[in-house]
Scaffold this motif. Structure first.
Motif, mmCIF file in Angstrom:
data_model
loop_
_atom_site.group_PDB
_atom_site.id
_atom_site.type_symbol
_atom_site.label_atom_id
_atom_site.label_comp_id
_atom_site.label_asym_id
_atom_site.label_seq_id
_atom_site.Cartn_x
_atom_site.Cartn_y
_atom_site.Cartn_z
ATOM 1 N N CYS A 1 0.844 -1.209 0.000
ATOM 2 C CA CYS A 1 0.000 0.000 0.000
ATOM 3 C C CYS A 1 0.870 1.247 0.000
ATOM 4 O O CYS A 1 2.102 1.158 0.024
ATOM 5 N N SER B 1 2.951 4.647 0.563
ATOM 6 C CA SER B 1 3.884 5.180 1.555
ATOM 7 C C SER B 1 3.680 6.687 1.732
ATOM 8 O O SER B 1 4.295 7.302 2.600
ATOM 9 N N MET C 1 1.289 2.221 4.819
ATOM 10 C CA MET C 1 2.150 1.092 5.220
ATOM 11 C C MET C 1 2.389 1.110 6.733
ATOM 12 O O MET C 1 2.256 0.083 7.412
ATOM 13 N N LEU D 1 16.452 2.896 2.197
ATOM 14 C CA LEU D 1 15.184 3.545 2.571
ATOM 15 C C LEU D 1 14.955 3.573 4.074
ATOM 16 O O LEU D 1 13.896 4.001 4.541
ATOM 17 N N GLU E 1 11.853 6.045 4.682
ATOM 18 C CA GLU E 1 10.561 5.432 5.012
ATOM 19 C C GLU E 1 10.423 5.171 6.518
ATOM 20 O O GLU E 1 9.484 4.521 6.947
ATOM 21 N N LEU F 1 16.095 -2.734 -3.522
ATOM 22 C CA LEU F 1 14.638 -2.851 -3.694
ATOM 23 C C LEU F 1 14.230 -4.202 -4.284
ATOM 24 O O LEU F 1 13.206 -4.766 -3.911
ATOM 25 N N ARG G 1 14.198 -6.732 -1.687
ATOM 26 C CA ARG G 1 13.044 -6.539 -0.797
ATOM 27 C C ARG G 1 11.846 -7.322 -1.340
ATOM 28 O O ARG G 1 11.182 -8.054 -0.612
ATOM 29 N N LYS G 2 11.583 -7.164 -2.639
ATOM 30 C CA LYS G 2 10.422 -7.850 -3.218
ATOM 31 C C LYS G 2 10.593 -9.371 -3.131
ATOM 32 O O LYS G 2 9.652 -10.092 -2.814
ATOM 33 N N GLY H 1 0.581 3.981 -4.701
ATOM 34 C CA GLY H 1 1.167 4.690 -5.834
ATOM 35 C C GLY H 1 2.017 3.780 -6.701
ATOM 36 O O GLY H 1 1.767 2.568 -6.803
ATOM 37 N N LEU H 2 3.049 4.344 -7.287
ATOM 38 C CA LEU H 2 3.869 3.595 -8.237
ATOM 39 C C LEU H 2 4.562 2.398 -7.587
ATOM 40 O O LEU H 2 4.662 1.324 -8.185
ATOM 41 N N GLY H 3 5.025 2.584 -6.351
ATOM 42 C CA GLY H 3 5.699 1.488 -5.660
ATOM 43 C C GLY H 3 4.751 0.333 -5.395
ATOM 44 O O GLY H 3 5.106 -0.836 -5.550
ATOM 45 N N THR H 4 3.527 0.668 -5.002
ATOM 46 C CA THR H 4 2.515 -0.362 -4.751
ATOM 47 C C THR H 4 2.222 -1.127 -6.039
ATOM 48 O O THR H 4 2.110 -2.354 -6.044
ATOM 49 N N ASP I 1 4.206 -1.452 -8.580
ATOM 50 C CA ASP I 1 5.378 -2.267 -8.903
ATOM 51 C C ASP I 1 5.328 -3.593 -8.135
ATOM 52 O O ASP I 1 5.560 -4.667 -8.702
ATOM 53 N N GLU I 2 4.994 -3.504 -6.851
ATOM 54 C CA GLU I 2 4.933 -4.716 -6.017
ATOM 55 C C GLU I 2 3.799 -5.635 -6.471
ATOM 56 O O GLU I 2 3.956 -6.851 -6.565
HETATM 57 P P1 AMP Z 1 4.124 3.925 -3.176
HETATM 58 O O1 AMP Z 1 2.941 3.121 -3.570
HETATM 59 O O2 AMP Z 1 4.815 4.593 -4.344
HETATM 60 O O3 AMP Z 1 3.832 4.875 -2.053
HETATM 61 O O4 AMP Z 1 5.216 2.903 -2.621
HETATM 62 C C1 AMP Z 1 4.853 1.859 -1.747
HETATM 63 C C2 AMP Z 1 6.095 1.101 -1.345
HETATM 64 O O5 AMP Z 1 6.676 0.504 -2.502
HETATM 65 C C3 AMP Z 1 7.191 1.950 -0.690
HETATM 66 O O6 AMP Z 1 7.631 1.279 0.474
HETATM 67 C C4 AMP Z 1 8.283 1.952 -1.738
HETATM 68 O O7 AMP Z 1 9.569 2.003 -1.155
HETATM 69 C C5 AMP Z 1 8.092 0.629 -2.403
HETATM 70 N N1 AMP Z 1 8.704 0.568 -3.730
HETATM 71 C C6 AMP Z 1 8.774 1.527 -4.673
HETATM 72 N N2 AMP Z 1 9.411 1.112 -5.776
HETATM 73 C C7 AMP Z 1 9.796 -0.175 -5.498
HETATM 74 C C8 AMP Z 1 10.526 -1.160 -6.230
HETATM 75 N N3 AMP Z 1 10.983 -0.935 -7.470
HETATM 76 N N4 AMP Z 1 10.728 -2.355 -5.626
HETATM 77 C C9 AMP Z 1 10.266 -2.600 -4.369
HETATM 78 N N5 AMP Z 1 9.585 -1.710 -3.633
HETATM 79 C C10 AMP Z 1 9.346 -0.519 -4.194
#
Ligand code: AMP
Length: 181
Positions: free
Chosen positions: A8, A10, A46, A68, A72, A87, A90-91, A107-110, A112-113
């Motif tokens: 979710c 950040s 998160m 991070l 974070e 990163l 982490r995944k 957002g974009l990180g979510t 991506d995950e």
């Molecule tokens: P966001 O949805 O952009 O707020 O990000 C949510 C979480 O995804 C945050 O903890 C980011 O650090 C993480 N995140 C962003 N990009 C990546 C990535 N490429 N790989 C793993 N985690 C990521």
């Protein structure tokens, strides 16, 4: 009882209702006796999921990349904290340590995950349940666009169908639990 990974936002600047949704998710996860696997930060939704999960008795595992830890705000209260070198690791660790995945608005990180677990499931690299919590139609645009990609053959329907869409927190956990057996 399962280890459920929650993806979710950040972001710290969201309307309060999204933090409330995150807190309700953490509470429900704990009430059902599950362990939380999260990004290991204190910020945004998160952080709210982790704080609520712990407050209601859940075991929490945070997985955060070294770079991070400050940005974070590492969740130092986590029962277990894994610090990864990057990163991508982490995944990998989040996927290995979880039995199921729940994606809330983010957002974009979510995204991506979400796509990491979805694409790897589509390639049969794991068979762990994946649920998308689509509250207030937040993900309707994305889902509409992806469904449009099935007809020309860009996206496999069976891969698309691996993601279960739920519209409430209890429905999301019910969907996960029914697939975990
Ligand atoms: P966001 O949805 O952009 O707020 O990000 C949510 C979480 O995804 C945050 O903890 C980011 O650090 C993480 N995140 C962003 N990009 C990546 C990535 N490429 N790989 C793993 N985690 C990521």
């Amino acid at each position: 009882m399962a280890a459920i990974c929650v993806f979710c936002a950040s972001s710290r600047t969201l309307p309060q209702r999204w933090f409330d949704l995150a807190s309700r998710t953490g509470e429900e996860l704990a009430r059902r006796g599950h362990t939380l696997v999260s990004g290991g930060g204190r910020v945004g939704m998160m952080g709210a999921v982790a704080v609520a999960a712990r407050a209601h008795g859940a075991h929490t595992l945070g997985v955060i990349p070294e770079q991070l830890l400050v940005r974070e705000v590492a969740d130092l209260d986590a029962d277990e904290q894994v610090v990864t070198p990057d990163l991508a690791t982490r995944k990998t660790v989040m996927i290995e340590r979880s039995d199921a995945f729940l994606t809330l608005p983010g957002g974009l990180g979510t995204l991506d995950e979400l796509f990491e677990v979805w694409t790897t499931a589509g390639l049969d690299l794991h068979r762990k349940p994946m649920v998308l919590l689509d509250v207030d139609g937040c993900y309707q645009g994305l889902l509409f666009w992806l469904r449009e990609l099935v007809e020309p053959g860009f996206v496999r329907k069976d891969a698309l169908d691996l993601l279960i869409v739920a519209d409430s927190v209890p429905a999301a956990f019910d969907a996960i639990e029914s697939r975990l057996g």
